[in-house]
Design a protein around this motif. Structure first.
Motif, PDB file in Angstrom:
ATOM      1  N   THR A 208       1.277  -1.189   0.340  1.00 37.89           N
ATOM      2  CA  THR A 208      -0.113   0.090  -0.131  1.00 37.89           C
ATOM      3  C   THR A 208       0.606   1.567   0.600  1.00 37.89           C
ATOM      4  N   ASP A 209      -0.107   2.433  -0.274  1.00 41.63           N
ATOM      5  CA  ASP A 209       1.432   3.528  -0.083  1.00 41.63           C
ATOM      6  C   ASP A 209       1.476   4.025   1.147  1.00 41.63           C
ATOM      7  N   ARG A 210       0.719   2.892   2.245  1.00 46.86           N
ATOM      8  CA  ARG A 210       1.580   3.750   3.771  1.00 46.86           C
ATOM      9  C   ARG A 210       2.063   2.587   4.547  1.00 46.86           C
ATOM     10  N   GLY A 211       2.965   1.632   3.600  1.00 47.89           N
ATOM     11  CA  GLY A 211       3.632   0.212   4.314  1.00 47.89           C
ATOM     12  C   GLY A 211       3.200  -0.320   3.327  1.00 47.89           C
ATOM     13  N   HIS A 212       4.273  -1.824   3.506  1.00 49.57           N
ATOM     14  CA  HIS A 212       4.582  -3.097   3.279  1.00 49.57           C
ATOM     15  C   HIS A 212       4.762  -4.331   4.354  1.00 49.57           C
ATOM     16  N   ALA A 213       4.338  -5.184   4.188  1.00 54.20           N
ATOM     17  CA  ALA A 213       4.368  -6.565   5.050  1.00 54.20           C
ATOM     18  C   ALA A 213       4.363  -7.821   3.863  1.00 54.20           C
ATOM     19  N   PRO A 247      10.801  -0.644   7.554  1.00 56.03           N
ATOM     20  CA  PRO A 247      10.182   0.300   8.103  1.00 56.03           C
ATOM     21  C   PRO A 247      10.272   1.339   8.156  1.00 56.03           C
ATOM     22  N   LEU A 248      11.535   2.046   7.711  1.00 56.12           N
ATOM     23  CA  LEU A 248      12.370   3.454   7.283  1.00 56.12           C
ATOM     24  C   LEU A 248      12.756   3.386   5.566  1.00 56.12           C
ATOM     25  N   GLY A 249      11.718   2.545   5.143  1.00 58.16           N
ATOM     26  CA  GLY A 249      12.177   2.584   3.345  1.00 58.16           C
ATOM     27  C   GLY A 249      11.917   3.515   2.877  1.00 58.16           C
ATOM     28  N   GLY A 250      12.399   5.133   2.882  1.00 54.24           N
ATOM     29  CA  GLY A 250      11.690   6.306   2.102  1.00 54.24           C
ATOM     30  C   GLY A 250      10.337   6.172   2.028  1.00 54.24           C
ATOM     31  N   ASP A 251       9.640   5.417   0.746  1.00 51.01           N
ATOM     32  CA  ASP A 251       8.135   6.894   0.581  1.00 51.01           C
ATOM     33  C   ASP A 251       7.333   5.069   0.540  1.00 51.01           C
ATOM     34  N   CYS A 252       7.976   4.207   0.982  1.00 54.18           N
ATOM     35  CA  CYS A 252       7.495   3.193   1.895  1.00 54.18           C
ATOM     36  C   CYS A 252       7.138   2.660   2.641  1.00 54.18           C
ATOM     37  N   ALA A 253       7.905   3.384   3.453  1.00 53.44           N
ATOM     38  CA  ALA A 253       7.760   3.446   5.399  1.00 53.44           C
ATOM     39  C   ALA A 253       6.570   2.950   5.501  1.00 53.44           C
ATOM     40  N   TRP A 254       7.110   2.225   7.121  1.00 48.79           N
ATOM     41  CA  TRP A 254       5.268   1.744   7.536  1.00 48.79           C
ATOM     42  C   TRP A 254       4.642   2.840   8.523  1.00 48.79           C
ATOM     43  N   ARG A 255       3.943   3.291   7.984  1.00 45.89           N
ATOM     44  CA  ARG A 255       2.901   4.285   8.579  1.00 45.89           C
ATOM     45  C   ARG A 255       1.364   3.712   8.581  1.00 45.89           C
ATOM     46  N   GLN A 256       1.230   2.814   8.381  1.00 48.11           N
ATOM     47  CA  GLN A 256      -0.104   1.552   8.349  1.00 48.11           C
ATOM     48  C   GLN A 256      -0.762   1.553  10.212  1.00 48.11           C
ATOM     49  N   PRO A 257      -1.242   1.860  10.723  1.00 42.15           N
ATOM     50  CA  PRO A 257      -2.239   1.669  12.227  1.00 42.15           C
ATOM     51  C   PRO A 257      -2.097   0.785  12.707  1.00 42.15           C
ATOM     52  N   VAL A 258      -2.051   0.305  13.760  1.00 37.73           N
ATOM     53  CA  VAL A 258      -2.385  -1.342  13.658  1.00 37.73           C
ATOM     54  C   VAL A 258      -2.304  -1.175  14.943  1.00 37.73           C
ATOM     55  N   THR A 259      -3.095  -1.613  15.443  1.00 38.81           N
ATOM     56  CA  THR A 259      -3.610  -2.413  17.404  1.00 38.81           C
ATOM     57  C   THR A 259      -2.275  -3.701  17.843  1.00 38.81           C
ATOM     58  N   SER A 260      -2.155  -4.209  17.134  1.00 41.95           N
ATOM     59  CA  SER A 260      -1.433  -6.142  17.023  1.00 41.95           C
ATOM     60  C   SER A 260       0.166  -5.778  15.994  1.00 41.95           C
TER      61      SER A 260
END
Length: 402
Positions: A208-213, A247-260
């Motif tokens: 996604t635009d706000r992070g990859h997993a 998670p710190l990868g430029g424009d694909c850094a992790w910015r997804q909100p999560v509870t777990s």
């Protein structure tokens, strides 16, 4: 034939980054071909497909079209019956300029399927080079691998066979094939694994635009359109694993909100060019104290990315090393180490001790901040609970293990 044309604007993107364009498929249809045209120098539109029964493929920005038939499909897409009803051409408005982005989508159906493209020639099986002799632990064996790589099923340049052969030539025992937002590569992995003598993990990079997993295991397609918490729930229900990528990868850094928060994190990505930069380790330790470090090359094509195994993830497997489930079990149990390459200095846990290989003169950093100097090319040192780091005198990270 159905044609959709128009202009996407920044307002369109702000309202909904993902758009679906309808295409009606009549009974008896044997092929669906979609073509996307837009000025690629001006922006980026991602492309995919949903059928009445669900997911049928994704190619992101790597392709400008696809064909789906009962017997074959463009890589990234699933072959099979074309169910009658309303299909959706998916477009993600990844990059839209201020002046807008003109587009045209042409969808064509046919009652006769075209012939499939010729199959690529499989490369010969290479010889696996020698690598450090790492002792077994209580009957378990250390395997060297890579948890992040791409093929022609998304934005990679190599076939699965070519990627498997390259990984073997690099001295790897396993490789996760993690194409973006698709599982079309999964059926091809077992045959390629047998041909090249390497364990291939079915994976997918949920993008996604706000992070990859990365989702590891035969867990089915993970819907990237849903919230990230739902990715984790779906993967765990299916018995797989989810890892946060770069998670710190430029424009694909992790910015997804999560509870777990997942334990498994791609702490060491090939984009970590300067390993004196401590941010990846700081992020991982802040993410959760029992983080399990993983490494991934994120390989796409020769000459443009790090090669498979740069970095190398080591896992201590229990059972058949050719079984991808054994690799996943080791990851789930936290039995991991990461090095710069398959023949680079290495730090692994042997029960209550650590073994440092090829690291004479390096510093061993303990979880509590203490350091010890490594003496000799095979050095045993006491272990603690948590993340251990081998560092140079410049504080450059050389290897990691839990």
């Amino acid at each position: 034939m159905v044609i959709h044309r128009g202009r996407w604007t920044l307002r369109d993107r702000a309202e909904d980054v993902l758009r679906a364009l309808p295409v009606t498929v009549a009974p008896g249809t044997a092929a669906l071909t979609v073509r996307l045209d837009y000025p690629r120098a001006a922006g980026v539109l991602d492309l995919g497909c949903i059928g009445p029964a669900g997911f049928r493929g994704w190619s992101g920005g790597a392709r400008d079209g696809y064909t789906i038939t009962p017997d074959w499909a463009t890589p990234g897409y699933l072959p099979g019956e074309l169910e009658p009803g309303e299909w959706q051409v998916l477009l993600r408005l990844h990059r839209v300029p201020p002046e807008g982005l003109d587009f045209e989508v042409t969808a064509t159906t046919s009652s006769a399927a075209p012939a499939p493209p010729p199959a690529p020639v499989a490369p010969p099986r290479p010889q696996r080079p020698p690598r450090p002799a790492v002792p077994d632990v209580d009957g378990r064996r250390w395997l060297a691998g890579d948890l992040h790589a791409h093929t022609v099923h998304s934005d990679g340049a190599q076939t699965i066979d070519e990627l498997a052969a390259l990984a073997v030539s690099r001295g790897l025992d396993f490789l996760a094939v993690t194409d973006h937002n698709t599982v079309s590569h999964h059926p091809w992995l077992p045959g390629s694994a047998r041909r090249y003598g390497i364990t291939l993990l079915p994976g997918q990079e949920v993008t996604t635009d706000r992070g990859h997993a990365n989702a590891f295991g035969p867990v089915g397609w993970i819907d990237f359109r849903r919230p990230a918490d739902e990715w984790l729930a779906a993967v765990e229900r299916a018995g797989g694993l989810l890892s946060i990528n770069h998670p710190l990868g430029g424009d694909c850094a992790w910015r997804q909100p999560v509870t777990s928060r997942t334990r498994l994190v791609e702490v060491w990505h090939s984009g970590w060019w300067d390993r004196t930069w401590g941010a990846p380790l700081a992020w991982a330790q802040a993410w959760r104290p029992d983080v399990v470090p993983a490494g991934g090359s994120d390989f796409h094509r020769p000459g443009a990315d790090a090669l498979p195994g740069a970095p190398t993830t080591w896992v201590l497997v229990d059972g058949d090393p050719a079984d991808e489930a054994a690799v996943r079990d080791a990851l789930a149990a936290g039995r991991t180490a990461v090095s710069a390459g398959p023949d680079a200095p290495l730090l692994v846990r042997l029960g209550d001790e650590l073994l440092a290989l090829g690291a004479d003169g390096a510093l061993l950093g303990y979880p509590d901040g203490r350091h010890r100097v490594v003496r000799g090319d095979r050095c045993l040192l006491p272990a603690a609970d948590g993340l251990h780091v081998l560092e140079s005198h410049r504080m450059e990270v050389i290897a990691l293990c839990r």
